[in-house]
Each structure stands twice: as structure tokens, then as C-alpha cells.
Design an enzyme around this catalytic site. Structure first.
Site, PDB file in Angstrom:
ATOM      1  N   CYS A   1     -37.450 -53.528  73.044  1.00  0.00           N
ATOM      2  CA  CYS A   1     -36.157 -53.023  72.578  1.00  0.00           C
ATOM      3  C   CYS A   1     -35.529 -54.087  71.687  1.00  0.00           C
ATOM      4  O   CYS A   1     -35.312 -55.227  72.134  1.00  0.00           O
ATOM      5  CB  CYS A   1     -35.259 -52.722  73.768  1.00  0.00           C
ATOM      6  SG  CYS A   1     -33.581 -52.230  73.329  1.00  0.00           S
TER       7      CYS A   1
ATOM      8  N   ARG B   1     -26.897 -34.984  49.395  1.00  0.00           N
ATOM      9  CA  ARG B   1     -28.337 -35.129  49.186  1.00  0.00           C
ATOM     10  C   ARG B   1     -28.676 -35.107  47.696  1.00  0.00           C
ATOM     11  O   ARG B   1     -29.483 -35.911  47.214  1.00  0.00           O
ATOM     12  CB  ARG B   1     -29.079 -34.017  49.930  1.00  0.00           C
ATOM     13  CG  ARG B   1     -30.578 -34.219  49.977  1.00  0.00           C
ATOM     14  CD  ARG B   1     -31.227 -33.303  50.992  1.00  0.00           C
ATOM     15  NE  ARG B   1     -30.770 -33.614  52.340  1.00  0.00           N
ATOM     16  CZ  ARG B   1     -31.184 -32.975  53.426  1.00  0.00           C
ATOM     17  NH1 ARG B   1     -32.038 -31.967  53.312  1.00  0.00           N
ATOM     18  NH2 ARG B   1     -30.745 -33.312  54.614  1.00  0.00           N
ATOM     19  N   ALA B   2     -28.040 -34.192  46.958  1.00  0.00           N
ATOM     20  CA  ALA B   2     -28.286 -34.138  45.513  1.00  0.00           C
ATOM     21  C   ALA B   2     -27.770 -35.394  44.832  1.00  0.00           C
ATOM     22  O   ALA B   2     -28.424 -35.952  43.937  1.00  0.00           O
ATOM     23  CB  ALA B   2     -27.624 -32.896  44.925  1.00  0.00           C
ATOM     24  N   TYR B   3     -26.586 -35.847  45.256  1.00  0.00           N
ATOM     25  CA  TYR B   3     -26.024 -37.073  44.685  1.00  0.00           C
ATOM     26  C   TYR B   3     -26.961 -38.258  44.906  1.00  0.00           C
ATOM     27  O   TYR B   3     -27.234 -39.040  44.003  1.00  0.00           O
ATOM     28  CB  TYR B   3     -24.667 -37.351  45.316  1.00  0.00           C
ATOM     29  CG  TYR B   3     -24.034 -38.649  44.873  1.00  0.00           C
ATOM     30  CD1 TYR B   3     -23.174 -38.692  43.788  1.00  0.00           C
ATOM     31  CD2 TYR B   3     -24.315 -39.836  45.543  1.00  0.00           C
ATOM     32  CE1 TYR B   3     -22.590 -39.881  43.379  1.00  0.00           C
ATOM     33  CE2 TYR B   3     -23.746 -41.030  45.139  1.00  0.00           C
ATOM     34  CZ  TYR B   3     -22.890 -41.056  44.057  1.00  0.00           C
ATOM     35  OH  TYR B   3     -22.330 -42.241  43.656  1.00  0.00           O
TER      36      TYR B   3
ATOM     37  N   LYS C   1       8.908 -50.488  59.610  1.00  0.00           N
ATOM     38  CA  LYS C   1       7.733 -50.657  60.460  1.00  0.00           C
ATOM     39  C   LYS C   1       7.739 -49.692  61.638  1.00  0.00           C
ATOM     40  O   LYS C   1       8.793 -49.253  62.105  1.00  0.00           O
ATOM     41  CB  LYS C   1       7.662 -52.099  60.978  1.00  0.00           C
ATOM     42  CG  LYS C   1       7.591 -53.161  59.893  1.00  0.00           C
ATOM     43  CD  LYS C   1       6.251 -53.130  59.182  1.00  0.00           C
ATOM     44  CE  LYS C   1       5.119 -53.640  60.036  1.00  0.00           C
ATOM     45  NZ  LYS C   1       5.206 -55.075  60.370  1.00  0.00           N
TER      46      LYS C   1
ATOM     47  N   LYS D   1       2.389 -47.651  54.675  1.00  0.00           N
ATOM     48  CA  LYS D   1       2.144 -49.097  54.613  1.00  0.00           C
ATOM     49  C   LYS D   1       0.766 -49.359  55.218  1.00  0.00           C
ATOM     50  O   LYS D   1       0.601 -49.385  56.428  1.00  0.00           O
ATOM     51  CB  LYS D   1       3.220 -49.872  55.370  1.00  0.00           C
ATOM     52  CG  LYS D   1       3.083 -51.389  55.228  1.00  0.00           C
ATOM     53  CD  LYS D   1       4.215 -52.105  55.943  1.00  0.00           C
ATOM     54  CE  LYS D   1       4.075 -53.621  55.781  1.00  0.00           C
ATOM     55  NZ  LYS D   1       2.825 -54.133  56.385  1.00  0.00           N
TER      56      LYS D   1
END
Length: 715
Positions: free
Chosen positions: A469, A83-85, A356, A161
């Protein structure tokens, strides 16, 4: 952090004024900048500032935002709350707008920019090669043996990966210069403006960085953010992305950077392509964060290939706990001199190998359950899954059908489930194989889109909001304008959403009172596009009756049933007034469909919408007389016929005793192929020896059979 901003440099020289191009020590004390630790976000009115004070405050805010970005993204140790940011970011943007401040390099540049028409192709600074890979342990050991034979025994650095999109990002004098997709490994698409919106890609480097640097990173959509984003799409009735990689690839190539800025993208950096030399891979991994570049914290250095294999197996066990998709691990020779000696083939380095993971089985985990609102208001629960391969197709969503099905399965978020595909097409949850939650998903009693009450009809659930809607309205408009309905060009998902967001479209009848000038002012439109849309809507004022019945969304009424109704009753008023018994007397309409049609027209909500449409639309009467000139013949139509819609052609042949079907088979007598025909239908005709007629051939056949075509139907 909810705003998309940049991670860049911070330094305070003690004067209270920031040097945006300086390279601070992220561990240093904040100095005198008041917006770093416990910032006061109660700002005085912008009108109370003069230009000089605004510039000074903006400079401090830019530094603070960069500082907090670095703490959040690179160090994973935020100093202030979201919130501050957000308050700091919003104040900065407010100052820049009010005083017309130069925003070059500002964190506010993260919110996007002007759309591009197409991406330019750019050559890479250095080749972006692929990596040899295998899921077999023996082949990984063979890679290690080849390395040892060539350069002796080596240590390895192991990295996840990532299953995202690779990009080359270039910095000059520490400033973000460009970003290019991997492409063919030599050149790719210039996605500079799109990648700029990603918060974890710094606008400026930090520390003692090189004058020139090209780095390779992997752009991805975090799994939690992907699930949340897909949930929103499902609830709006939109098709969700198949998996995070598809979402990432589709986003990074968006032509509008503002769209990219709204989506939750992230980036890990893992290679220096040019401009920086390191003795080891591990040194590179440790140094990139010092320059403000986010690296993955799961990277490990191991002594030998046994350690690399153990690392891979551990990551396989943990893959579902990570907030990003990985499909294996990459094993790299740590010593860079050894890497140089090993070299590379034309496509892949000899010093790296990808081990993999095996393909996921048909069992997977439910990450979220969303409720989709359909065009008719029906609520359908959808399970959002960890991607799983089912019958050769990767699936990340599956139907749960209805509330009763959820109760019967006892399924909830977090459960491990088996997934099947109905008819090899539609995926659905078959059973819960491992119960990791409490109870079953609680089906909502309010619509997730408009908050209207939910009504139940047997096992089905419906939103009572109707066209109030947004989800139902958007889908209704798209359906009304679709090819099978009134075929109004220019009314796709994006354009309908824009019209609704701008308040120009609050119901179907509003299509016929669109303000051309207001449409022209929408982003991405203009006068020509607005004129085309208005003209296309105008052309739909006298639709074919069958097309209109499809367009208004009568349940169970597709093109074929609509034509049957039109031929049976002739006018819209006659269809609307028909009793259940009269409807059932039409070939192909049974009790269930007749009840659906009758309930649709008896609904006060639908009656109001239809009345509004009929103020602008006059469906054409259909001839109810039928002949037998084409009796026994079956036609399939594809492509565009000159002077005749496909619906007109189908209605014409059916009125004279023929059948019109949607797919070619051995029972088809003729495929009528207009302009731009479907390749699959043409191929099916060839396979089944079905004669193919063009528009002229079709009219000639009709004439030979004594079937006249009037001017309206393109004869």
C-alpha cells in the site's frame, strides 16, 4: 475543465487561420474554426502532418482553447464538455512537442515551468492598501456618516470579502506581464510563473482593453476543490491544509510552478489599480469581464447604507452555500469622483469599509469524510469541515475515531455537528446537532489507497495491503528515516514520494540499493544531492539497536521503550524471539504492549520486510549490564551533541541508573544542551532552575561519576 489553461482572445478572419493577438467579440459567431462548436476530436496521426499544417492546426487549437476558457470561466456558459476540451488541449500540446512550435503565450504554458530558488521582491504599480473593518453595525453606519459629511449621500457597491491571497496582475499591450503578492502594500513577491498557471487569469486580454493595465485580484481555492484535495492528502496519510486560505497561501508561494498547476486554484478580479479610469465602481465591475477578467457574480449596487447592511446579512446567511470562503463583505462608495475626494490614509482608503462576519461557533457542517491510512495500516475516518473556531484555533478537520464511532454518532456528509478538542489539542466530532443526511457514513471495505481488503479488529479497521500500500510504504519510509529512528537526512515527504513515483522505492530494503544515477536525474535533485542521500543511507547500515527497533515501526515502541528492550535483550534476534512473558518482564512493558510487539514479529508480512532489511542492515549489540553511578538523576537532552547521538546519550545514562525524559520539569536534574537546542526546553530549564550542561560539561559530569564513554559513543 481538467487542464489548467488560459482565458484569452479569439477571432477568426474567415481564412481559417487565427490571430492570437486579436481582440474578438465573445458573442460573435465562431466562423470557420472547426474546434469551436461540436469539435471533431478524432485527429489524424501527427506523423501525417507537415510542419506548415501542424502550425495552422495549432493556431486554430490555441484560439479554440482560449474561446472555450472564456465561455467556461468568465461567462460560466461552456459550449463543449470536459472530455472534448481535454482532447483539444492534449492535441495542441502534442503538436507543439512534435514540431517544436513556439509556445510563448500558448495555453499549454499553464502546466508550469522550471522551479525558482527564491522569489524576487517587486514594487507595486500602485499601493495595495488594507481596508478598515469591523463586525459591529454601528461602526459601519459611522463609516457611512463620515462619507456623507464629506461628499454627500452616496450609493454603494457591495462585494464579498474573499478569504484568499491578494495579487497585483499587470498587462502590457494586452499580454500578461507579471503578478506580485500584496506583501507590505508597497512591494511583494514576484509570483508571475505561479499565477500564470491559474486558468481564470487570462494570458491575453480581450476587447478594447487599455495598453497598460494593473488589476487587483484575489487568488483562492474553491471550497469543493479544497475538500477534494484535502481528502486526497488525508487518504495518503499526509497532513491536510487547515483551511482554503492556508492552502492558497502555501500554493502561491510554491517554488515549483508545476506543483501550483496541479492544484485547483481560481481568481476573482475586483479593482483596477492603474491604466483604466471608470466613473463608478459598478462600471468597473461590468467592464473587467469584457477584457476577459473574471469577476464575482454576487456583487450588488445598493442605494444607501441600509441596503449595504441588508446585503451583508443576506451573505452571512448564504456563506455556507458558496463555493469559496468569505469572512465578510466590502462596502465601497460607487462614485469614483467621490472616492478621489475622500482619499486615503497611509494604510486604507476612506471610501471603503469591510463589514466582517462573526467568528464561526463550535458548530459546523461536515463537507466530506475521508479515510486516512496510517503507517501501521490502521484506517482512521476524518471529517472535513467548514472551518470553525474551537478554543481560539481554526479547525477544518476532526477525527471520527473508528467505524463504531461513526455508527454511534449516526454522522454523514452534510450533517451539522459540534466539534470539541481533546485535551485542547486534537479536534473530534462530539455530536450531530442537525441531521441533514440519510443514515451514517458507510465505512469502506477496501483500502482507499491500494484497494486491499479491510480487516476489523474490535472497533479498529486495518488495510491488509501492508507495504504494498503506497500510503503505508511512504509513511513507513519517512518514519524509518526520521530523527527518532535512523535519522537519514534527505528522506522527507516530498523526496520519498518522488522515489516511489519513479519506481526506485517499492519497499524499505530498496533504500539500500538505490541507483545513484537514477536519483540524480529526478527533478530538483542532481549529482550532489544524490550523493548525499546515498551516503546518508550507507551510514545507517549499522544502527543502534534501539533506533532500529523504532525505525521498523514496532507498535507502541517509541525511543524510551526501544531503549528498555535493547538493554534487556542486547541483540535484535533476542528481541525478535522474546516471548510475551519475557517482554512483560521488562520494566514499563505491560500485557498490551507485549502482545503488540509479539503480533508484529509474528506477522509474515513484517517478517518478509525485516528479512529484506537484515540483508543490508546489522543492528549493533547493546550492553545489557547496568550500573548505578547515575542512580536517582533525571536528564533531558536537546540539540546535537558532538560525537554522540541523542539516543546514545540517553541509553548511556539509563544504563548507569539514570532516567532520560523528553520534557523539563522541577524533577529534572540536568538539561544537556548541544548545538541548536530547543528554545522551549531551555526556557523551561531556566524557569525550573535546572542546570544546563553543554557537551563538554556532560562528559565532565560522567567522568566525575566514573562513567566511561567509548569511541563509538562519542567520549
Amino acid at each position: 475543465m481538467t487542464e489548467q489553461t488560459d482565458i484569452s482572445s479569439f477571432e477568426d478572419d474567415g481564412s481559417g487561420e487565427a490571430d492570437a493577438d486579436s481582440d474578438p467579440d465573445p458573442e460573435s459567431e465562431p466562423g470557420e474554426n472547426p474546434y469551436l462548436s461540436d469539435p471533431d476530436t478524432e485527429f489524424e496521426p501527427v506523423a501525417a502532418l507537415d510542419a506548415e499544417a501542424a502550425r495552422e492546426q495549432a493556431a486554430l487549437l490555441r484560439e479554440a482553447v482560449r474561446y472555450h476558457d472564456h465561455r467556461y470561466y468568465v461567462r460560466a456558459d461552456p459550449e463543449i464538455g470536459d472530455r472534448a476540451y481535454d482532447a483539444l488541449f492534449s492535441r495542441l500540446r502534442e503538436l507543439e512537442d512534435a514540431f517544436d512550435l513556439d509556445t510563448d503565450g500558448s495555453p499549454t504554458g499553464r502546466v508550469g515551468g522550471e522551479p525558482v530558488e527564491e522569489f524576487e521582491t517587486v514594487e507595486h504599480v500602485a499601493p495595495m492598501r488594507s481596508i478598515d473593518s469591523s463586525g459591529e453595525e454601528a461602526e459601519v453606519r459611522e463609516f457611512a456618516d463620515r462619507v456623507e459629511r464629506a461628499v454627500g449621500e452616496q450609493a454603494f457597491v457591495c462585494e464579498p470579502k474573499f478569504d484568499g491571497v491578494s495579487v497585483e496582475v499587470v498587462y502590457e499591450d494586452g499580454k500578461y506581464e507579471r503578478a506580485v503578492t500584496r506583501g507590505d502594500g508597497t512591494e511583494g513577491d514576484d509570483v508571475t510563473r505561479n499565477v500564470r498557471t491559474i486558468a481564470s487569469v487570462p494570458e491575453r486580454l480581450r476587447g478594447d482593453h487599455p495598453d497598460f493595465l494593473a488589476v487587483r485580484g484575489e487568488v483562492f481555492m474553491p471550497r469543493d476543490a479544497f475538500n477534494a484535495y484535502n481528502r486526497e492528502r488525508v487518504e495518503r496519510g499526509e497532513e491536510p491544509f487547515a483551511n482554503p486560505r492556508n492552502a492558497t497561501a502555501g500554493t502561491i508561494r510554491q517554488q515549483d510552478p508545476a506543483v501550483v498547476a496541479e492544484r485547483p486554484m481560481d481568481c476573482f478580479f475586483f479593482e483596477a489599480l492603474a491604466g483604466a479610469d471608470f466613473d463608478t465602481q459598478w462600471e468597473r465591475h461590468a467592464t473587467l469581464p469584457e477584457w476577459g477578467l473574471q469577476v464575482n457574480d454576487e456583487v450588488e449596487r445598493v442605494a444607501d447604507i441600509d441596503g449595504a447592511i441588508a446585503y451583508r446579512n443576506a451573505m452571512l446567511d448564504r456563506r455556507d452555500d458558496l463555493d469559496y470562503e468569505i469572512d465578510g463583505v466590502v462596502v465601497k462608495v460607487d462614485d469614483r469622483d467621490a472616492c478621489e475626494e475622500l482619499g486615503a490614509t497611509a494604510r486604507a482608503p476612506r471610501w471603503a469599509f469591510a463589514y466582517k462576519f462573526p467568528a464561526r461557533t463550535e458548530e459546523t457542517t461536515v463537507r466530506d469524510i475521508a479515510v486516512q491510512v496510517g503507517r501501521t495500516g490502521r484506517l482512521t475516518p476524518v471529517a472535513l469541515l467548514d472551518p470553525v473556531e474551537v478554543g481560539g484555533v481554526t479547525v477544518s478537520r476532526a477525527s471520527l475515531h473508528n467505524p463504531d464511532q461513526i455508527r454511534d454518532l449516526d454522522v454523514n456528509v452534510g450533517d451539522r455537528v459540534s466539534v470539541q478538542r481533546a485535551g485542547d489539542v486534537i479536534p473530534y466530532v462530539d455530536a450531530v446537532v442537525e441531521k441533514d443526511s440519510e443514515g451514517h457514513f458507510a465505512f469502506p471495505d477496501r483500502c482507499p489507497v491500494c484497494d486491499s481488503a479491510v480487516e476489523h479488529d474490535g472497533p479498529l479497521a486495518f488495510c491488509t495491503g501492508g507495504l504494498a500500500c503506497d500510503a503505508q510504504l511512504q509513511r513507513a519510509v519517512e518514519h524509518y528515516a526520521s530523527r527518532d529512528a535512523l535519522d537519514i537526512e534527505g528522506l522527507g515527504e516530498k523526496s520519498v514520494g518522488q522515489l516511489m513515483e519513479a519506481g526506485l522505492l517499492t519497499g524499505l530494503p530498496d533504500l539500500y540499493t538505490l541507483d545513484r544515477d537514477a536519483v540524480a536525474e529526478l527533478e530538483g535533485w542532481g549529482e550532489t544531492s544524490a550523493d548525499k542521500l546515498v551516503a546518508a543511507v550507507e551510514a545507517s547500515r549499522e544502527p543502534d539497536l534501539a533506533d532500529f527497533l523504532v525505525a521498523i515501526g514496532v507498535p507502541e515502541v517509541g525511543p524510551t521503550v526501544a531503549r528498555d528492550l535493547a538493554r534487556a535483550f542486547g541483540t535484535f534476534e533476542a528481541v525478535r524471539a522474546a516471548s510475551r512473558e519475557e517482554l512483560e518482564s521488562v520494566d514499563g512493558i505491560g500485557e498490551v504492549v507485549a502482545n503488540e510487539i509479539r503480533e508484529f514479529f509474528d506477522s509474515e508480512r513484517n517478517e518478509a520486510v525485516i528479512a529484506g532489511l537484515l540483508d543490508h542492515v546489522s543492528p549493533r549489540e547493546t550492553e545489557v549490564e547496568t550500573g548505578d553511578a547515575l542512580a536517582g538523576l533525571t536528564f533531558v537532552f536537546t540539540g546535537s551533541l558532538p560525537g554522540m547521538t541523542r539516543g546514545d546519550a540517553q541509553e548511556l545514562v539509563e544504563r548507569h541508573g539514570a532516567n532520560a525524559t523528553s520534557s523539563v520539569s522541577g524533577n529534572t536534574d540536568y538539561l544537556v544542551a548541544g548545538e541548536n537546542p530547543g528554545a522551549s526546553k531551555t526556557a523551561d530549564a531556566e524557569e525550573n532552575d535546572v542546570p544546563v550542561l553543554d557537551g563538554a560539561g556532560f562528559r565532565e559530569l560522567l567522568a566525575d561519576r566514573g562513567v566511561e564513554t567509548d569511541g563509538e559513543n562519542g567520549g
